[in-house]
Design an enzyme around this catalytic site. Structure first.
Site, PDB file in Angstrom:
ATOM      1  N   HIS A  76       4.370  -0.086  10.279  1.00 47.81           N
ATOM      2  CA  HIS A  76       4.967  -0.398   8.939  1.00 47.81           C
ATOM      3  C   HIS A  76       3.965   0.610   7.895  1.00 47.81           C
ATOM      4  CE1 HIS A  76       7.675  -4.075   9.479  1.00 47.81           C
ATOM      5  NE2 HIS A  76       7.734  -3.340  10.515  1.00 47.81           N
ATOM      6  N   TYR A 204       7.882 -10.308   0.858  1.00 48.90           N
ATOM      7  CA  TYR A 204       7.321 -11.556   0.339  1.00 48.90           C
ATOM      8  C   TYR A 204       7.986 -11.832  -0.683  1.00 48.90           C
ATOM      9  CZ  TYR A 204       3.242 -10.442   3.499  1.00 48.90           C
ATOM     10  OH  TYR A 204       2.341 -10.073   4.395  1.00 48.90           O
ATOM     11  N   TYR A 388      -4.401  -4.786   1.845  1.00 48.60           N
ATOM     12  CA  TYR A 388      -3.400  -5.097   2.934  1.00 48.60           C
ATOM     13  C   TYR A 388      -3.696  -4.184   4.110  1.00 48.60           C
ATOM     14  CZ  TYR A 388       0.814  -7.267   4.907  1.00 48.60           C
ATOM     15  OH  TYR A 388       1.852  -7.906   5.557  1.00 48.60           O
TER      16      TYR A 388
END
Ligand code: APR
Ligand code: PHB
Length: 394
Positions: A76, A204, A388
């Site tokens: 991703h 999110y 992240y």
């Protein structure tokens, strides 16, 4: 009658941390014995997170357990933040040059167990009354019962990989151990369903009714989460109620693409931030959830465990094979330096994306202003992105 066994490293806990540590030590010819109070099927059946930092992927490949991950893992290059219907994509690859990989923790645990059993790894499952002793000496041991027999494992080092509810952390004297905790006033209801995910990347979402997360395990298996009241039970959440609430929170545009189906796993988990210091006491070394817990909003629990184990395996290998104390002595400080930064990121994502009962209109405005800032500032988006994809190991 007590049966005595000897090994170099006794590992308490056979989750991702304990299994990976055992494999990394075995790759260097160092023997270990792994204990768990559950059995293999139970451990493999746990549904947990599913996003791997690039460093975690490299660690698993280097450990020799990355073949299926490389074949089945989903790369991703970004994810979406959504606020009351507005969207902003965090371009992980464009901002950091790195991606994350979606691959369930369940699969990692299975890959590790398979490799360990192939190589004759030593395990005791369904153990009881585990007691680490003499940790402040050069001859620690771990005593437990197994099938009615008392066993004493004499070893050189003990790895406490037994998670948040394990015994290892509690073996550190109260006047030495310091803990830090925040419990969040809500839970996450998680659902697995054999349906294609609503989006090819994670979403999110902060909605006035609460947080929602759209994730996946493959191109045919979706993983969804909803913020719930801390007191909610799974019985209060029928599939119908879940789908209706999810569609409301992700907004009509995404809801139009949502494919609903029966849930085959549904559970509610509490959220907390927790750190125990130090992560070492004499010959005991804590790693993973035994030492720290993060709210899942940052997708960091598994990645932190893998990072701890990379640092711990280096320390033990250097000590055992080369007599070098350097990494043993700095283990706790090295881990905690990174743990606190990851705790901050996980806490920040949780504060940004959830509805808090105690929040006034001002705090809600602060959340929206932060989203607008991230959406309009490359620097702010890059700060999210670099955390992240994973911070440097040390
Ligand atoms: N004796 C032996 N084993 C124990 C004991 C005990 N007293 N207490 C707990 N265990 C075992 C549990 O059965 C579990 O298999 O320790 C293991 C701990 O595994 P995890 O909780 O998965 O922790 P860790 O290996 O650090 O992995 C962290 O797992 O739970 C997720 O969200 C977490 O993704 C994170 C990752
Ligand atoms: C998951 O897929 O289970 C998942 C993904 C991202 C998170 C938490 C959980 O932040």
């Amino acid at each position: 009658m007590t049966k005595t066994r000897k090994t170099t490293v006794c590992i308490i806990g056979s989750g991702p941390a304990g299994l990976l540590l055992s494999q990394l030590l075995a790759n260097e010819g160092i023997d270990s014995i792994v204990l768990d109070r559950q059995n293999r099927d139970h451990i493999e059946g746990r549904i947990r997170a599913g996003v791997l930092e690039s460093g975690s992927v490299d660690a698993l490949i280097d450990a020799g357990v990355g073949a299926r991950l490389q074949k089945e893992g989903l790369p991703h290059s970004g994810f979406d933040l959504a606020f009351d219907g507005d969207r902003h994509r965090i371009d992980l690859l464009g901002l950091t040059g790195k991606q994350v990989t979606v691959y369930g923790q369940t699969e990692i645990t299975r890959d590790l167990f398979e490799k360990r059993f192939e190589e004759g790894g030593q395990f005791y499952f369904e153990v009881e009354d585990v007691v680490p002793t003499d940790l402040d000496t050069n001859q620690p041991s771990v005593r437990f019962t197994h099938c009615g027999e008392t066993i004493d494992i004499q070893c050189d080092f003990v790895a406490g990989c037994d998670g948040f509810r394990g015994v290892s952390r509690h073996a550190i004297p109260g006047d030495t151990l310091n803990t830090f905790e925040r419990v969040y006033p809500f839970g996450w209801l998680g659902v697995l369903t054999e349906c294609p995910p609503v989006s090819h990347e994670l979403i999110y979402a902060n909605h006035e009714r609460g947080f929602a997360l759209c994730s996946m395990r493959s191109e045919t298996r979706s993983r969804y989460y909803l913020q719930t009241a801390a007191t909610d039970t799974v019985e209060e959440w029928s599939d119908e109620r879940f789908w209706q609430e999810l569609k409301t929170r992700i907004g009509p545009e995404s809801a139009a693409d949502l494919i609903e189906g029966p849930s085959f796993e549904k559970s509610i988990a509490p959220l907390r931030s927790f750190v125990a210091e130090p992560m070492r006491y004499g010959r005991l070394f804590l790693a993973g959830d035994a030492a720290h817990i993060v709210p899942p909003t940052g997708a960091k629990g598994l990645n932190l465990a893998i990072a701890d184990v990379q640092i711990l395996s280096r320390a033990l290998i250097e000590k055992i094979k080369r007599g070098n104390d350097q990494y043993i002595e700095t283990y706790s400080a090295t881990c905690l330096g990174r743990v606190w930064k990851v705790e901050r990121f996980s806490w920040h994502m949780s504060m940004l994306l959830h509805q808090f009962p105690e929040h006034s209109g001002f705090e809600k405005k602060m959340q929206r202003a932060e989203f607008d800032y991230i959406a309009t500032s490359e620097a702010a988006s890059k700060a999210i992105a670099e955390n992240y994809v994973g911070l440097p190991l040390d």
